[in-house]
Design a protein around this motif. Structure first.
Motif, PDB file in Angstrom:
ATOM      1  N   CYS A 147       0.810  -1.222   0.000  1.00 26.50           N
ATOM      2  CA  CYS A 147       0.000   0.000   0.000  1.00 26.50           C
ATOM      3  C   CYS A 147       0.841   1.270   0.000  1.00 26.50           C
ATOM      4  CB  CYS A 147      -0.948  -0.002   1.202  1.00 26.50           C
ATOM      5  SG  CYS A 147      -2.235  -1.263   1.115  1.00 26.50           S
ATOM      6  N   LEU A 148       2.114   1.173   0.384  1.00 25.40           N
ATOM      7  CA  LEU A 148       2.992   2.343   0.356  1.00 25.40           C
ATOM      8  C   LEU A 148       3.613   2.571  -1.016  1.00 25.40           C
ATOM      9  CD1 LEU A 148       4.892   2.146   3.772  1.00 25.40           C
ATOM     10  CD2 LEU A 148       3.401   3.985   2.996  1.00 25.40           C
ATOM     11  N   THR A 149       3.382   1.661  -1.940  1.00 26.96           N
ATOM     12  CA  THR A 149       3.964   1.785  -3.283  1.00 26.96           C
ATOM     13  C   THR A 149       3.193   2.810  -4.111  1.00 26.96           C
ATOM     14  OG1 THR A 149       4.683  -0.523  -3.220  1.00 26.96           O
ATOM     15  CG2 THR A 149       4.546   0.527  -5.379  1.00 26.96           C
ATOM     16  N   VAL A 201      11.602   5.785  -7.982  1.00 29.49           N
ATOM     17  CA  VAL A 201      11.921   4.814  -9.032  1.00 29.49           C
ATOM     18  C   VAL A 201      10.686   3.969  -9.316  1.00 29.49           C
ATOM     19  CG1 VAL A 201      13.449   2.935  -9.738  1.00 29.49           C
ATOM     20  CG2 VAL A 201      14.313   4.725  -8.221  1.00 29.49           C
ATOM     21  N   GLN A 202      10.301   3.883 -10.596  1.00 25.76           N
ATOM     22  CA  GLN A 202       9.106   3.129 -10.979  1.00 25.76           C
ATOM     23  C   GLN A 202       9.449   1.653 -11.197  1.00 25.76           C
ATOM     24  OE1 GLN A 202       6.801   4.987 -14.184  1.00 25.76           O
ATOM     25  NE2 GLN A 202       7.965   6.867 -13.857  1.00 25.76           N
ATOM     26  N   THR A 241      12.366  -1.352  -5.811  1.00 29.81           N
ATOM     27  CA  THR A 241      12.395  -1.134  -7.259  1.00 29.81           C
ATOM     28  C   THR A 241      12.128  -2.391  -8.096  1.00 29.81           C
ATOM     29  OG1 THR A 241      14.805  -1.466  -7.285  1.00 29.81           O
ATOM     30  CG2 THR A 241      14.004   0.788  -7.016  1.00 29.81           C
ATOM     31  N   MET A 242      12.084  -3.556  -7.474  1.00 30.22           N
ATOM     32  CA  MET A 242      11.838  -4.795  -8.221  1.00 30.22           C
ATOM     33  C   MET A 242      10.429  -4.829  -8.801  1.00 30.22           C
ATOM     34  SD  MET A 242      13.397  -8.085  -6.231  1.00 30.22           S
ATOM     35  CE  MET A 242      15.034  -8.698  -6.578  1.00 30.22           C
ATOM     36  N   ASN A 294      23.081  -4.801 -12.563  1.00 34.47           N
ATOM     37  CA  ASN A 294      22.306  -5.048 -13.789  1.00 34.47           C
ATOM     38  C   ASN A 294      21.364  -3.892 -14.094  1.00 34.47           C
ATOM     39  OD1 ASN A 294      23.430  -7.488 -14.418  1.00 34.47           O
ATOM     40  ND2 ASN A 294      21.852  -8.717 -13.438  1.00 34.47           N
ATOM     41  N   MET A 295      20.786  -3.317 -13.069  1.00 29.24           N
ATOM     42  CA  MET A 295      19.828  -2.224 -13.259  1.00 29.24           C
ATOM     43  C   MET A 295      20.507  -1.008 -13.890  1.00 29.24           C
ATOM     44  SD  MET A 295      17.350  -0.446 -10.424  1.00 29.24           S
ATOM     45  CE  MET A 295      16.324   0.970 -10.843  1.00 29.24           C
TER      46      MET A 295
END
Length: 547
Positions: free
Chosen positions: A69-71, A320-321, A408-409, A465-466
């Motif tokens: 819910c915090l996303t 970050v999306q 961020t995943m 990798n990101m």
């Protein structure tokens, strides 16, 4: 979300550090009071067995829902979110039924003299957890809309009330300490819940009046014109107007991912206590002594690293999306978040190294000042604390890097990582059990170090990798300068000499020498990080000018 996210995250971290200092000070004084007044076995039952029950119920019932819910709170349908967060109550109820049965009928029994109080303690812990879940909708809003001071103030009141009630009841009847602990848990949970609802019952009407005025004159109400709640009833499920489905499917999927992740993370976080509780590796007395040293060794993690990790997680979820490649995201947000991650890495590795270096020379001193000669007669506590100092470095790195990873995943990546975490958990529990049999309590710490190294390795791989095809290299922050490493080596050598020369004859001379080299270390680090300190100072000055 009119308030500045980074500023609010930093503010929350600062206040959380202060709160953690207060909470740990109270806990240490309380532990000393319990050991001296009631004995080690009572402390072991309360701090290991009962608090593990509370931690398991609360973490598994609220952590997945709260994280989901915090996303991206800026785009929430709040009616759906409130409906979802209230599911924590039936989840807590079901968990309580199962876990209380296990705690009473499956785990190794307590002595008959404590049995009735222990049963009452288990039921009370479960009830207090369910009561606490009734406030999760408000806690979510408090975090989403950056009511930083409110949360810290009410959490502080909660701890003070719980401690005050417990001490008063124990002073009145020392033989009912576990029962006093249970009563204090319930009363403090009720007071916390009432306080949250009372604040917003006052805040919402005053916010309406404030928004009608042409001029703003209160920081408490500024930038909150987008606050979606118009009544205290809106915090309850089904009360807000909602033309869509009762629940948001994407958040439900994300919650399931976090549920599996939280289950594994709980095992990893409290693994040693589960091993202690499930298997007869250590007595309650030994558990209490390990718990004292473990808490003392985790001071830095609880005071500094955990608040930073929580604030960093919230910050990265907003900046970050998920499911969007770096090249397709807002350049300013990505650039700022990469810089923040790099600076966080620099700060936490520096803290960790300082604690490790000085911990090797001052573990005995700290334990002696805290528990007296009886605590250091056996050198095991000193050895445990020295090992903890090394574990703190890994804990610091893992907290920030894994917080970034979880923030961020994508959903698919989270699901895949859950399987990896399951593997880590199984290996960790097996290693903990084997090493504890072979090495005693030290085995718990070594197993934790192995576990954290595994998780850090995964986080490094994900972050590299990101940012692979971008100019950002945030993990470079984990490389301290040669000047800082040099002063740490000098400090380590000199404080070890001081320990051998002055510890037995003049402990204050040993402390004074350590203080000199600690100050020198801080000066060198400050000179290496002038730009970071300047940014922090400039933000502080702007904040003071606004006032």
């Amino acid at each position: 979300m009119g308030r500045n996210i980074l500023e609010s995250s930093l503010k929350y971290a600062s206040f959380s550090i202060i709160f953690q200092v207060l909470f740990r000070c109270i806990t240490f004084v309380l532990n000393a009071f319990i050991v001296r007044t009631l004995g080690h076995e009572v402390l072991g039952i309360m701090n290991v067995r009962l608090l593990l029950l509370e931690s398991t119920i609360l973490f598994l019932s609220k952590e997945p829902l709260l994280k989901a819910c915090l996303t991206n709170t800026k785009s929430h349908n709040w009616a759906q979110v409130i409906n979802l967060i209230w599911l924590s109550i039936p989840i807590a109820f079901l968990l309580s039924i199962c876990l209380v049965y296990i705690w009473l009928n499956v785990l190794s029994p307590v002595d008959d003299i404590f049995l009735e109080q222990y049963k009452w303690g288990c039921y009370s812990i479960a009830l207090s957890c369910i009561i606490e879940q009734c406030t999760q909708s408000i806690v979510l809003v408090v975090q989403s809309f950056c009511f930083v001071k409110l949360k810290i103030i009410l959490d502080t009141i909660y701890i003070l009330v719980r401690t005050f009630i417990f001490v008063c009841l124990v002073m009145y009847n020392p033989y009912s300490a576990i029962g006093a602990f249970a009563i204090a848990q319930i009363i403090s949970a009720i007071i916390l819940g009432i306080s949250y609802f009372v604040f917003f019952a006052w805040y919402i009407p005053n916010l309406k009046m404030h928004n009608k005025k042409e001029q703003t004159n209160s920081q408490l109400f500024d930038d909150m014109k987008d606050f979606p709640f118009r009544s205290i009833l809106d915090f309850f499920p089904g009360m807000m107007k909602n033309e869509n489905n009762m629940l948001n499917k994407e958040l439900c999927v994300l919650t399931m991912s976090f549920t599996r992740q939280s289950l594994v993370k709980q095992i990893l976080t409290e693994g040693e206590k589960y091993v202690m509780t499930i298997s007869p590796v250590m007595t309650f007395t030994q558990q209490s002594m390990y718990d004292i040293v473990n808490n003392l060794g985790s001071l830095a993690a609880r005071f500094i690293f955990r608040p930073i990790e929580e604030s960093a997680y919230f910050y990265f979820t907003q900046m970050v999306q998920r499911d969007v490649p770096v090249k397709n995201q807002n350049k300013e947000s990505i650039s700022e978040s990469a810089l923040v991650l790099k600076q966080l890495c620099n700060v936490i590795i520096s803290f960790g190294l300082v604690i490790f270096v000085f911990g090797q020379s001052y573990s005995y001193t700290l334990l002696y000042l805290y528990g007296g000669q009886n605590l250091v007669n056996n050198m095991l506590p000193v050895t445990l604390l020295k090992f903890h100092c090394f574990a703190i470095i890994l804990l610091a790195i893992n907290g920030v890097t894994e917080g970034f990873v979880f923030a961020t995943m994508s959903n698919k990546q989270l699901d895949r990582y859950n399987y990896v975490m399951v593997l880590f958990s199984v290996i960790f529990l097996i290693i903990s059990y084997v090493l504890t049999i072979l090495l005693g309590p030290v085995g718990f710490i070594i197993a934790n170090c192995i576990n954290m190294l595994s998780r850090i390795t995964h986080s490094f791989h994900y972050i590299r990798n990101m940012y692979r095809n971008s100019p950002y290299k945030p993990l470079d922050g984990l490389r301290p300068s040669w000047k800082f490493i040099s002063v740490l080596l000098i400090s380590s050598y000199c404080t070890k000499l001081s320990e051998g020369s002055f510890l037995r004859t003049s402990i204050f001379a040993h402390i004074f020498i350590g203080a000199i080299f600690f100050f020198l270390t801080i000066v060198v680090w400050s000179l290496d990080n002038k730009e970071l300190l300047k940014i922090g100072y400039d933000k502080y000055k702007r904040k003071q000018l606004k006032k």
